[in-house]
Design an enzyme around this catalytic site. Structure first.
Site, PDB file in Angstrom:
ATOM      1  N   ASP A 159      51.966 -13.813  11.647  1.00  0.00           N
ATOM      2  CA  ASP A 159      52.496 -12.532  11.120  1.00  0.00           C
ATOM      3  C   ASP A 159      51.108 -11.735  11.197  1.00  0.00           C
ATOM      4  O   ASP A 159      50.429 -11.518  10.175  1.00  0.00           O
ATOM      5  CB  ASP A 159      53.331 -12.461  10.153  1.00  0.00           C
ATOM      6  CG  ASP A 159      53.817 -11.018   9.961  1.00  0.00           C
ATOM      7  OD1 ASP A 159      53.141  -9.922  10.357  1.00  0.00           O
ATOM      8  OD2 ASP A 159      54.628 -10.840   9.069  1.00  0.00           O
ATOM      9  N   LYS A 191      52.126   0.292  13.081  1.00  0.00           N
ATOM     10  CA  LYS A 191      51.130   0.372  12.126  1.00  0.00           C
ATOM     11  C   LYS A 191      49.721   0.480  12.763  1.00  0.00           C
ATOM     12  O   LYS A 191      48.585   0.369  12.247  1.00  0.00           O
ATOM     13  CB  LYS A 191      51.330  -1.169  11.311  1.00  0.00           C
ATOM     14  CG  LYS A 191      52.546  -1.291  10.672  1.00  0.00           C
ATOM     15  CD  LYS A 191      52.352  -2.612   9.656  1.00  0.00           C
ATOM     16  CE  LYS A 191      53.789  -2.922   9.131  1.00  0.00           C
ATOM     17  NZ  LYS A 191      54.294  -2.169   8.147  1.00  0.00           N
ATOM     18  N   CYS A 238      58.715  -5.029   0.210  1.00  0.00           N
ATOM     19  CA  CYS A 238      59.318  -5.921   0.867  1.00  0.00           C
ATOM     20  C   CYS A 238      58.960  -7.474   0.698  1.00  0.00           C
ATOM     21  O   CYS A 238      58.653  -8.180   1.763  1.00  0.00           O
ATOM     22  CB  CYS A 238      59.464  -5.778   2.633  1.00  0.00           C
ATOM     23  SG  CYS A 238      60.620  -4.110   2.826  1.00  0.00           S
ATOM     24  N   HIS A 292      55.772 -11.285   3.778  1.00  0.00           N
ATOM     25  CA  HIS A 292      56.722 -10.004   3.784  1.00  0.00           C
ATOM     26  C   HIS A 292      58.145 -10.634   4.185  1.00  0.00           C
ATOM     27  O   HIS A 292      58.388 -11.746   4.791  1.00  0.00           O
ATOM     28  CB  HIS A 292      56.205  -9.170   4.846  1.00  0.00           C
ATOM     29  CG  HIS A 292      57.169  -7.752   5.191  1.00  0.00           C
ATOM     30  ND1 HIS A 292      58.331  -7.849   5.898  1.00  0.00           N
ATOM     31  CD2 HIS A 292      56.898  -6.746   4.874  1.00  0.00           C
ATOM     32  CE1 HIS A 292      58.807  -6.841   5.913  1.00  0.00           C
ATOM     33  NE2 HIS A 292      57.919  -5.961   5.284  1.00  0.00           N
ATOM     34  N   GLN A 349      50.029  -6.837   9.688  1.00  0.00           N
ATOM     35  CA  GLN A 349      48.706  -5.970   9.045  1.00  0.00           C
ATOM     36  C   GLN A 349      47.383  -6.193   9.458  1.00  0.00           C
ATOM     37  O   GLN A 349      46.558  -5.425   9.120  1.00  0.00           O
ATOM     38  CB  GLN A 349      48.894  -6.333   7.324  1.00  0.00           C
ATOM     39  CG  GLN A 349      50.200  -6.078   6.661  1.00  0.00           C
ATOM     40  CD  GLN A 349      50.266  -4.376   6.616  1.00  0.00           C
ATOM     41  OE1 GLN A 349      49.381  -3.483   6.992  1.00  0.00           O
ATOM     42  NE2 GLN A 349      51.701  -4.036   6.403  1.00  0.00           N
TER      43      GLN A 349
HETATM   44  N1  C6P Z   1      55.397  -3.771   6.114  1.00  0.00           N
HETATM   45  C1  C6P Z   1      55.002  -2.375   4.401  1.00  0.00           C
HETATM   46  O1  C6P Z   1      55.327  -1.326   3.823  1.00  0.00           O
HETATM   47  P1  C6P Z   1      58.328  -3.841  10.957  1.00  0.00           P
HETATM   48  O2  C6P Z   1      59.219  -3.390   9.960  1.00  0.00           O
HETATM   49  O3  C6P Z   1      58.910  -4.920  11.825  1.00  0.00           O
HETATM   50  O4  C6P Z   1      57.423  -3.236  11.684  1.00  0.00           O
HETATM   51  O5  C6P Z   1      57.164  -5.065  10.260  1.00  0.00           O
HETATM   52  C2  C6P Z   1      57.692  -5.958   9.275  1.00  0.00           C
HETATM   53  C3  C6P Z   1      56.403  -6.497   8.616  1.00  0.00           C
HETATM   54  C4  C6P Z   1      56.072  -7.550   8.955  1.00  0.00           C
HETATM   55  N2  C6P Z   1      54.953  -8.388   8.358  1.00  0.00           N
HETATM   56  C5  C6P Z   1      54.251  -7.692   7.341  1.00  0.00           C
HETATM   57  C6  C6P Z   1      53.157  -8.402   6.764  1.00  0.00           C
HETATM   58  C7  C6P Z   1      54.604  -6.330   7.151  1.00  0.00           C
HETATM   59  O6  C6P Z   1      53.746  -5.816   6.267  1.00  0.00           O
HETATM   60  C8  C6P Z   1      55.561  -5.837   8.014  1.00  0.00           C
HETATM   61  C9  C6P Z   1      55.905  -4.401   7.387  1.00  0.00           C
HETATM   62  C10 C6P Z   1      55.651  -2.491   5.781  1.00  0.00           C
HETATM   63  O7  C6P Z   1      54.408  -3.090   3.984  1.00  0.00           O
HETATM   64  C11 C6P Z   1      57.032  -1.957   5.801  1.00  0.00           C
HETATM   65  S1  C6P Z   1      57.942  -2.920   4.802  1.00  0.00           S
END
Ligand code: C6P
Length: 415
Positions: A207, A233, A372, A130, A210
Protein backbone atom coordinates in the site's frame (compact mmCIF):
# COMPACT_ATOMS: atom_id res chain seq x y z
CA UNK A 1 12.89 6.02 -0.28
CA UNK A 2 16.38 7.31 -0.66
CA UNK A 3 17.54 10.26 1.37
CA UNK A 4 20.08 12.60 -0.23
CA UNK A 5 22.07 15.63 0.83
CA UNK A 6 20.05 17.84 -1.48
CA UNK A 7 19.74 21.46 -0.29
CA UNK A 8 16.44 22.35 1.40
CA UNK A 9 13.96 23.31 -1.26
CA UNK A 10 12.37 26.72 -1.44
CA UNK A 11 8.87 26.10 -0.12
CA UNK A 12 7.88 29.75 -0.53
CA UNK A 13 8.65 29.55 -4.23
CA UNK A 14 6.45 26.48 -4.68
CA UNK A 15 3.65 27.96 -2.58
CA UNK A 16 3.08 30.52 -5.35
CA UNK A 17 1.96 27.63 -7.57
CA UNK A 18 -0.90 26.69 -5.21
CA UNK A 19 -3.76 29.22 -5.33
CA UNK A 20 -5.54 27.72 -2.31
CA UNK A 21 -2.53 28.25 -0.05
CA UNK A 22 -3.08 32.02 -0.06
CA UNK A 23 -6.55 31.57 1.48
CA UNK A 24 -7.45 33.61 4.54
CA UNK A 25 -9.92 31.98 6.94
CA UNK A 26 -12.26 33.35 9.59
CA UNK A 27 -11.60 36.93 8.52
CA UNK A 28 -7.88 37.20 9.18
CA UNK A 29 -6.24 33.80 9.64
CA UNK A 30 -3.95 32.64 6.83
CA UNK A 31 -4.59 29.01 5.96
CA UNK A 32 -1.97 26.69 7.45
CA UNK A 33 -2.65 23.43 5.64
CA UNK A 34 -1.17 20.52 7.56
CA UNK A 35 -3.55 17.77 6.45
CA UNK A 36 -1.56 16.52 3.49
CA UNK A 37 -1.73 12.84 4.41
CA UNK A 38 -5.51 13.09 3.93
CA UNK A 39 -5.14 14.85 0.59
CA UNK A 40 -2.69 17.34 -0.88
CA UNK A 41 -3.54 20.55 -2.70
CA UNK A 42 -3.25 21.08 -6.46
CA UNK A 43 -0.75 23.33 -8.23
CA UNK A 44 -1.94 25.71 -10.91
CA UNK A 45 -0.39 23.57 -13.68
CA UNK A 46 -2.63 20.63 -12.72
CA UNK A 47 -5.72 22.85 -12.48
CA UNK A 48 -4.87 24.45 -15.83
CA UNK A 49 -4.37 21.04 -17.44
CA UNK A 50 -7.83 19.97 -16.30
CA UNK A 51 -9.39 23.16 -17.69
CA UNK A 52 -7.45 22.85 -20.94
CA UNK A 53 -8.60 19.26 -21.48
CA UNK A 54 -12.25 20.09 -20.79
CA UNK A 55 -12.06 23.18 -22.99
CA UNK A 56 -10.21 21.67 -25.94
CA UNK A 57 -9.37 17.98 -25.78
CA UNK A 58 -12.18 16.14 -24.05
CA UNK A 59 -14.05 13.12 -25.41
CA UNK A 60 -14.42 9.54 -24.27
CA UNK A 61 -11.30 7.46 -24.65
CA UNK A 62 -10.67 4.40 -26.81
CA UNK A 63 -14.13 4.35 -28.28
CA UNK A 64 -14.47 7.16 -30.75
CA UNK A 65 -13.16 6.98 -34.23
CA UNK A 66 -12.91 10.74 -34.31
CA UNK A 67 -10.23 13.35 -33.83
CA UNK A 68 -11.26 14.51 -30.36
CA UNK A 69 -11.38 10.99 -28.98
CA UNK A 70 -7.91 10.38 -30.36
CA UNK A 71 -6.66 13.52 -28.60
CA UNK A 72 -8.19 12.47 -25.32
CA UNK A 73 -6.94 8.87 -25.67
CA UNK A 74 -3.39 10.05 -26.41
CA UNK A 75 -3.35 12.22 -23.28
CA UNK A 76 -4.83 9.43 -21.17
CA UNK A 77 -2.24 6.91 -22.38
CA UNK A 78 0.53 9.48 -21.98
CA UNK A 79 -0.51 9.76 -18.32
CA UNK A 80 -0.26 5.97 -18.01
CA UNK A 81 3.25 6.09 -19.46
CA UNK A 82 4.28 8.91 -17.05
CA UNK A 83 2.95 6.85 -14.16
CA UNK A 84 4.78 3.76 -15.40
CA UNK A 85 8.04 5.73 -15.44
CA UNK A 86 7.31 7.28 -12.02
CA UNK A 87 7.07 3.85 -10.36
CA UNK A 88 9.56 2.18 -12.74
CA UNK A 89 7.09 -0.50 -13.82
CA UNK A 90 8.48 -2.64 -16.63
CA UNK A 91 5.32 -2.53 -18.78
CA UNK A 92 2.52 -0.01 -19.42
CA UNK A 93 0.03 -2.93 -19.31
CA UNK A 94 0.92 -3.34 -15.63
CA UNK A 95 -0.39 0.13 -14.76
CA UNK A 96 -4.15 -0.01 -14.14
CA UNK A 97 -6.16 3.14 -13.55
CA UNK A 98 -8.53 2.70 -10.60
CA UNK A 99 -10.55 5.06 -8.44
CA UNK A 100 -7.81 5.22 -5.80
CA UNK A 101 -5.73 3.07 -3.46
CA UNK A 102 -8.96 1.68 -2.01
CA UNK A 103 -10.23 0.73 -5.46
CA UNK A 104 -6.89 -0.88 -6.32
CA UNK A 105 -6.73 -3.03 -3.17
CA UNK A 106 -10.36 -4.09 -3.55
CA UNK A 107 -9.61 -5.09 -7.14
CA UNK A 108 -6.86 -7.46 -5.95
CA UNK A 109 -8.99 -8.84 -3.10
CA UNK A 110 -11.96 -9.52 -5.38
CA UNK A 111 -10.14 -10.73 -8.46
CA UNK A 112 -6.95 -12.44 -7.27
CA UNK A 113 -8.33 -13.20 -3.80
CA UNK A 114 -11.57 -14.86 -4.87
CA UNK A 115 -9.77 -16.93 -7.50
CA UNK A 116 -6.91 -18.11 -5.32
CA UNK A 117 -7.80 -18.21 -1.64
CA UNK A 118 -9.73 -20.79 0.32
CA UNK A 119 -10.32 -21.95 3.88
CA UNK A 120 -7.03 -22.68 5.59
CA UNK A 121 -5.11 -20.01 3.68
CA UNK A 122 -3.74 -16.96 5.46
CA UNK A 123 -3.22 -13.30 4.62
CA UNK A 124 -0.69 -11.38 6.65
CA UNK A 125 -1.29 -7.68 7.27
CA UNK A 126 0.13 -5.37 9.93
CA UNK A 127 -1.24 -3.63 12.99
CA UNK A 128 -0.57 -0.26 11.35
CA UNK A 129 -2.80 -0.73 8.28
CA UNK A 130 -5.34 1.77 7.04
CA UNK A 131 -8.83 0.24 6.82
CA UNK A 132 -8.44 0.16 3.03
CA UNK A 133 -5.77 -2.49 3.41
CA UNK A 134 -7.70 -4.34 6.07
CA UNK A 135 -11.42 -4.43 5.38
CA UNK A 136 -11.06 -5.92 1.85
CA UNK A 137 -9.10 -8.81 3.42
CA UNK A 138 -11.67 -9.24 6.20
CA UNK A 139 -14.32 -9.36 3.48
CA UNK A 140 -12.29 -11.92 1.55
CA UNK A 141 -11.95 -13.96 4.75
CA UNK A 142 -15.75 -13.90 5.10
CA UNK A 143 -16.21 -15.09 1.52
CA UNK A 144 -13.43 -17.68 1.36
CA UNK A 145 -12.87 -18.85 4.92
CA UNK A 146 -9.23 -17.73 4.85
CA UNK A 147 -7.68 -16.06 7.92
CA UNK A 148 -6.24 -12.57 8.40
CA UNK A 149 -3.19 -12.43 10.66
CA UNK A 150 -1.24 -9.44 11.92
CA UNK A 151 2.41 -8.46 12.12
CA UNK A 152 2.52 -6.60 15.44
CA UNK A 153 4.17 -3.24 16.01
CA UNK A 154 6.68 -2.39 18.69
CA UNK A 155 6.03 0.25 21.34
CA UNK A 156 8.20 2.61 19.25
CA UNK A 157 5.79 2.28 16.30
CA UNK A 158 7.94 0.11 14.07
CA UNK A 159 6.88 -3.23 12.61
CA UNK A 160 8.09 -6.02 14.85
CA UNK A 161 9.85 -7.91 12.09
CA UNK A 162 11.40 -10.37 14.50
CA UNK A 163 7.95 -11.96 14.52
CA UNK A 164 7.77 -12.22 10.74
CA UNK A 165 9.52 -15.58 10.19
CA UNK A 166 7.17 -17.28 12.64
CA UNK A 167 4.09 -15.63 11.14
CA UNK A 168 5.00 -16.66 7.58
CA UNK A 169 3.99 -20.27 6.99
CA UNK A 170 3.13 -22.41 3.99
CA UNK A 171 -0.46 -21.24 4.55
CA UNK A 172 0.47 -17.59 3.91
CA UNK A 173 -0.64 -16.57 0.42
CA UNK A 174 -0.24 -12.81 0.64
CA UNK A 175 1.55 -10.22 2.76
CA UNK A 176 -0.29 -6.90 2.39
CA UNK A 177 1.38 -3.98 4.13
CA UNK A 178 1.80 -0.26 3.98
CA UNK A 179 5.07 1.33 2.87
CA UNK A 180 4.40 4.31 5.16
CA UNK A 181 1.93 4.39 8.06
CA UNK A 182 -0.70 7.10 7.67
CA UNK A 183 -0.74 7.56 11.46
CA UNK A 184 2.74 6.80 12.76
CA UNK A 185 4.58 8.06 9.70
CA UNK A 186 6.82 4.98 9.96
CA UNK A 187 8.72 4.16 6.79
CA UNK A 188 8.69 0.39 6.52
CA UNK A 189 11.51 -1.71 5.01
CA UNK A 190 9.58 -2.71 1.90
CA UNK A 191 12.36 -4.68 0.17
CA UNK A 192 13.03 -6.79 3.26
CA UNK A 193 9.36 -7.64 3.83
CA UNK A 194 8.72 -8.48 0.16
CA UNK A 195 11.79 -10.71 0.13
CA UNK A 196 10.66 -12.62 3.21
CA UNK A 197 7.14 -12.99 1.79
CA UNK A 198 8.57 -14.43 -1.43
CA UNK A 199 10.87 -16.81 0.42
CA UNK A 200 7.78 -18.18 2.17
CA UNK A 201 6.03 -18.60 -1.18
CA UNK A 202 3.60 -15.71 -0.62
CA UNK A 203 2.87 -12.69 -2.80
CA UNK A 204 3.42 -9.13 -1.55
CA UNK A 205 1.06 -6.18 -1.92
CA UNK A 206 2.41 -2.76 -0.99
CA UNK A 207 0.00 0.00 0.00
CA UNK A 208 1.92 3.01 -1.31
CA UNK A 209 -0.81 5.60 -0.63
CA UNK A 210 1.44 7.53 1.77
CA UNK A 211 4.80 6.71 0.21
CA UNK A 212 4.00 7.66 -3.41
CA UNK A 213 3.88 11.40 -2.58
CA UNK A 214 7.11 11.23 -0.56
CA UNK A 215 9.96 9.70 -2.47
CA UNK A 216 11.04 6.88 -4.68
CA UNK A 217 8.52 4.12 -5.21
CA UNK A 218 10.38 1.75 -7.49
CA UNK A 219 8.25 -1.34 -7.97
CA UNK A 220 11.15 -3.25 -9.52
CA UNK A 221 13.55 -2.40 -6.69
CA UNK A 222 10.79 -3.40 -4.27
CA UNK A 223 10.11 -6.57 -6.31
CA UNK A 224 6.48 -6.16 -5.24
CA UNK A 225 3.67 -8.14 -6.87
CA UNK A 226 1.01 -5.47 -6.39
CA UNK A 227 1.31 -1.79 -5.49
CA UNK A 228 -1.63 0.54 -4.82
CA UNK A 229 -1.77 4.32 -4.50
CA UNK A 230 -4.01 7.37 -4.99
CA UNK A 231 -3.53 10.44 -7.17
CA UNK A 232 -5.11 12.92 -4.77
CA UNK A 233 -2.36 12.47 -2.18
CA UNK A 234 0.24 13.53 -4.75
CA UNK A 235 -1.23 16.74 -6.23
CA UNK A 236 -3.56 15.05 -8.74
CA UNK A 237 -7.35 15.35 -8.87
CA UNK A 238 -9.39 12.98 -6.72
CA UNK A 239 -11.07 9.96 -8.29
CA UNK A 240 -7.98 8.38 -9.83
CA UNK A 241 -5.56 5.86 -8.40
CA UNK A 242 -3.22 3.17 -9.58
CA UNK A 243 -2.86 -0.54 -9.26
CA UNK A 244 0.49 -1.84 -10.39
CA UNK A 245 0.47 -5.60 -10.82
CA UNK A 246 3.03 -8.03 -12.19
CA UNK A 247 1.86 -8.83 -15.74
CA UNK A 248 1.94 -12.59 -15.21
CA UNK A 249 -0.40 -12.22 -12.21
CA UNK A 250 -2.76 -9.72 -13.84
CA UNK A 251 -2.94 -11.92 -16.95
CA UNK A 252 -4.07 -14.89 -14.91
CA UNK A 253 -6.61 -12.92 -12.84
CA UNK A 254 -10.27 -12.74 -13.84
CA UNK A 255 -11.73 -9.27 -14.50
CA UNK A 256 -13.13 -7.51 -11.44
CA UNK A 257 -15.82 -5.19 -12.81
CA UNK A 258 -17.73 -6.03 -15.98
CA UNK A 259 -18.92 -3.56 -18.58
CA UNK A 260 -17.71 -1.59 -21.56
CA UNK A 261 -14.03 -1.42 -22.52
CA UNK A 262 -12.97 -4.52 -20.58
CA UNK A 263 -14.11 -7.01 -23.23
CA UNK A 264 -12.69 -8.41 -26.41
CA UNK A 265 -16.01 -9.93 -27.50
CA UNK A 266 -19.51 -10.31 -26.03
CA UNK A 267 -22.08 -12.85 -27.18
CA UNK A 268 -25.48 -13.98 -25.93
CA UNK A 269 -23.65 -16.71 -24.05
CA UNK A 270 -20.84 -14.83 -22.44
CA UNK A 271 -17.77 -12.69 -23.02
CA UNK A 272 -14.07 -12.77 -23.66
CA UNK A 273 -12.06 -10.29 -21.61
CA UNK A 274 -9.81 -7.72 -23.26
CA UNK A 275 -6.05 -7.69 -22.91
CA UNK A 276 -4.32 -5.71 -20.16
CA UNK A 277 -4.75 -3.02 -19.01
CA UNK A 278 -8.29 -2.70 -20.45
CA UNK A 279 -9.37 -5.95 -18.77
CA UNK A 280 -9.40 -4.14 -15.42
CA UNK A 281 -10.72 -0.79 -16.62
CA UNK A 282 -14.44 -1.41 -17.13
CA UNK A 283 -16.60 1.56 -18.06
CA UNK A 284 -15.52 5.12 -18.74
CA UNK A 285 -12.33 5.67 -16.75
CA UNK A 286 -11.46 8.82 -14.75
CA UNK A 287 -10.15 10.42 -17.95
CA UNK A 288 -9.38 13.96 -16.85
CA UNK A 289 -8.22 12.95 -13.37
CA UNK A 290 -5.74 10.53 -14.94
CA UNK A 291 -4.44 13.24 -17.26
CA UNK A 292 -4.19 15.50 -14.21
CA UNK A 293 -2.13 12.78 -12.49
CA UNK A 294 0.27 12.90 -15.43
CA UNK A 295 0.64 16.67 -14.97
CA UNK A 296 1.16 16.20 -11.22
CA UNK A 297 3.92 13.65 -11.85
CA UNK A 298 5.68 16.10 -14.20
CA UNK A 299 5.54 18.75 -11.47
CA UNK A 300 6.78 16.40 -8.71
CA UNK A 301 9.64 15.14 -10.87
CA UNK A 302 10.66 18.70 -11.58
CA UNK A 303 11.09 19.32 -7.85
CA UNK A 304 12.68 15.92 -7.34
CA UNK A 305 11.14 13.22 -5.18
CA UNK A 306 14.27 12.87 -3.06
CA UNK A 307 14.22 16.61 -2.33
CA UNK A 308 10.58 16.34 -1.27
CA UNK A 309 11.31 13.44 1.06
CA UNK A 310 14.32 15.21 2.55
CA UNK A 311 12.41 18.44 3.13
CA UNK A 312 9.37 16.75 4.70
CA UNK A 313 11.72 14.97 7.10
CA UNK A 314 13.26 18.29 8.07
CA UNK A 315 9.78 19.67 8.88
CA UNK A 316 9.00 16.50 10.81
CA UNK A 317 12.09 16.98 12.96
CA UNK A 318 11.16 20.62 13.54
CA UNK A 319 7.61 19.65 14.49
CA UNK A 320 8.91 17.21 17.09
CA UNK A 321 11.21 19.89 18.50
CA UNK A 322 8.65 22.71 18.78
CA UNK A 323 5.80 20.49 19.95
CA UNK A 324 8.06 19.09 22.63
CA UNK A 325 8.46 22.66 23.94
CA UNK A 326 4.66 23.07 24.12
CA UNK A 327 4.54 20.39 26.82
CA UNK A 328 1.97 17.65 27.44
CA UNK A 329 2.37 16.26 23.93
CA UNK A 330 2.51 12.48 23.52
CA UNK A 331 4.00 11.50 20.15
CA UNK A 332 3.18 8.28 18.35
CA UNK A 333 5.58 6.47 16.07
CA UNK A 334 9.35 6.28 15.73
CA UNK A 335 11.87 9.16 15.88
CA UNK A 336 11.43 11.88 13.21
CA UNK A 337 14.25 10.57 11.00
CA UNK A 338 12.22 7.39 10.43
CA UNK A 339 9.01 9.21 9.46
CA UNK A 340 7.68 10.49 6.15
CA UNK A 341 6.17 13.88 6.95
CA UNK A 342 3.57 12.64 9.44
CA UNK A 343 3.43 13.54 13.15
CA UNK A 344 0.58 12.11 15.24
CA UNK A 345 0.13 13.06 18.86
CA UNK A 346 -2.28 13.68 21.70
CA UNK A 347 -2.34 16.72 23.94
CA UNK A 348 -2.70 15.72 27.57
CA UNK A 349 -6.23 16.02 28.90
CA UNK A 350 -7.74 17.51 25.72
CA UNK A 351 -9.75 15.46 23.25
CA UNK A 352 -8.25 15.28 19.76
CA UNK A 353 -11.36 16.81 18.20
CA UNK A 354 -11.24 19.79 20.59
CA UNK A 355 -7.58 20.34 19.73
CA UNK A 356 -8.35 20.31 16.00
CA UNK A 357 -11.29 22.68 16.47
CA UNK A 358 -9.23 25.23 18.35
CA UNK A 359 -6.44 24.99 15.78
CA UNK A 360 -9.00 25.63 13.08
CA UNK A 361 -9.85 28.96 14.71
CA UNK A 362 -6.22 29.89 14.02
CA UNK A 363 -6.45 28.71 10.42
CA UNK A 364 -4.46 25.54 11.13
CA UNK A 365 -5.89 22.44 9.41
CA UNK A 366 -4.91 19.08 10.87
CA UNK A 367 -6.78 15.79 11.14
CA UNK A 368 -8.28 14.38 14.34
CA UNK A 369 -9.80 10.96 14.97
CA UNK A 370 -8.72 7.41 14.22
CA UNK A 371 -7.55 8.25 10.69
CA UNK A 372 -9.17 5.05 9.35
CA UNK A 373 -6.84 2.97 11.50
CA UNK A 374 -8.96 1.76 14.42
CA UNK A 375 -6.98 -1.42 15.21
CA UNK A 376 -3.81 0.69 15.38
CA UNK A 377 -5.42 3.19 17.77
CA UNK A 378 -6.56 0.29 19.95
CA UNK A 379 -2.96 -0.92 20.03
CA UNK A 380 -1.82 2.61 20.96
CA UNK A 381 -4.40 2.69 23.72
CA UNK A 382 -6.20 5.83 22.51
CA UNK A 383 -9.54 6.32 20.78
CA UNK A 384 -8.33 9.24 18.74
CA UNK A 385 -5.22 11.24 17.94
CA UNK A 386 -4.23 14.45 16.21
CA UNK A 387 -2.21 14.28 13.03
CA UNK A 388 -0.18 17.01 11.34
CA UNK A 389 1.18 16.03 7.94
CA UNK A 390 3.59 18.03 5.82
CA UNK A 391 4.43 18.52 2.19
CA UNK A 392 7.05 20.47 0.28
CA UNK A 393 4.94 23.66 0.27
CA UNK A 394 4.78 23.86 4.07
CA UNK A 395 7.14 26.21 5.85
CA UNK A 396 8.88 26.23 9.25
CA UNK A 397 6.66 29.24 10.17
CA UNK A 398 3.60 27.02 9.70
CA UNK A 399 4.98 24.50 12.17
CA UNK A 400 5.39 27.39 14.64
CA UNK A 401 1.74 28.33 14.00
CA UNK A 402 0.78 24.74 14.90
CA UNK A 403 2.71 25.02 18.18
CA UNK A 404 1.08 28.40 18.95
CA UNK A 405 -2.35 26.87 18.31
CA UNK A 406 -1.58 24.04 20.71
CA UNK A 407 -0.52 26.56 23.38
CA UNK A 408 -3.86 28.31 22.83
CA UNK A 409 -5.70 25.00 23.25
CA UNK A 410 -3.89 24.45 26.55
CA UNK A 411 -4.91 27.93 27.72
CA UNK A 412 -8.56 27.31 26.79
CA UNK A 413 -8.59 24.04 28.69
CA UNK A 414 -6.28 25.41 31.43
CA UNK A 415 -3.79 22.54 31.04
N1 C6P B 1 -5.69 7.88 4.00
C1 C6P B 1 -5.80 9.67 5.60
O1 C6P B 1 -6.23 10.73 6.03
P1 C6P B 1 -8.02 6.47 -0.79
O2 C6P B 1 -9.04 6.92 0.18
O3 C6P B 1 -8.43 5.27 -1.57
O4 C6P B 1 -7.46 7.55 -1.63
O5 C6P B 1 -6.75 6.01 0.10
C2 C6P B 1 -6.91 5.04 1.08
C3 C6P B 1 -5.67 4.87 1.88
C4 C6P B 1 -4.99 3.68 1.82
N2 C6P B 1 -3.85 3.48 2.50
C5 C6P B 1 -3.31 4.43 3.26
C6 C6P B 1 -2.01 4.16 3.97
C7 C6P B 1 -3.95 5.68 3.38
O6 C6P B 1 -3.40 6.62 4.14
C8 C6P B 1 -5.17 5.89 2.68
C9 C6P B 1 -5.91 7.18 2.82
C10 C6P B 1 -6.25 9.19 4.25
O7 C6P B 1 -4.98 9.01 6.24
C11 C6P B 1 -7.72 9.27 4.09
S1 C6P B 1 -8.58 8.24 5.24
Amino acid sequence: MASTDAPPLDANRYRQDFPILSSVLHGDQPLVYLDNAATTQRPRCVIEKIVEVYERQYANVHRGIHWLSDQSTDLFEEAREKTRRFINAPLREEVIFTTGATGAINLVARSWGDANLQAGDEILVTEMEHHSNLVPWHQLAERSGCRVKFIPITDEGRLDLEQLPALLTEKTKLVAFTAVSNVLGTINPVVEIVEQAHQAGALALVDAAQSAPHGRNDVQAWNADFVAFSGHKMLAPSGVGILYGRASLLDAMPPFLGGGSMIHRVTMDGFEPAELPAKFEAGTPPIVSAIGLGAAIDYLEDIGVDNIHHYAQMLTQQAHDVLEEVGGVRFFGPPPAEKAGIVSFTLEGIHAHDVAQILDQYGVAIRAGHHCAMPLHKRLGVAASNRASFYFYNTPEEIDALADGLRAAKRVFRR
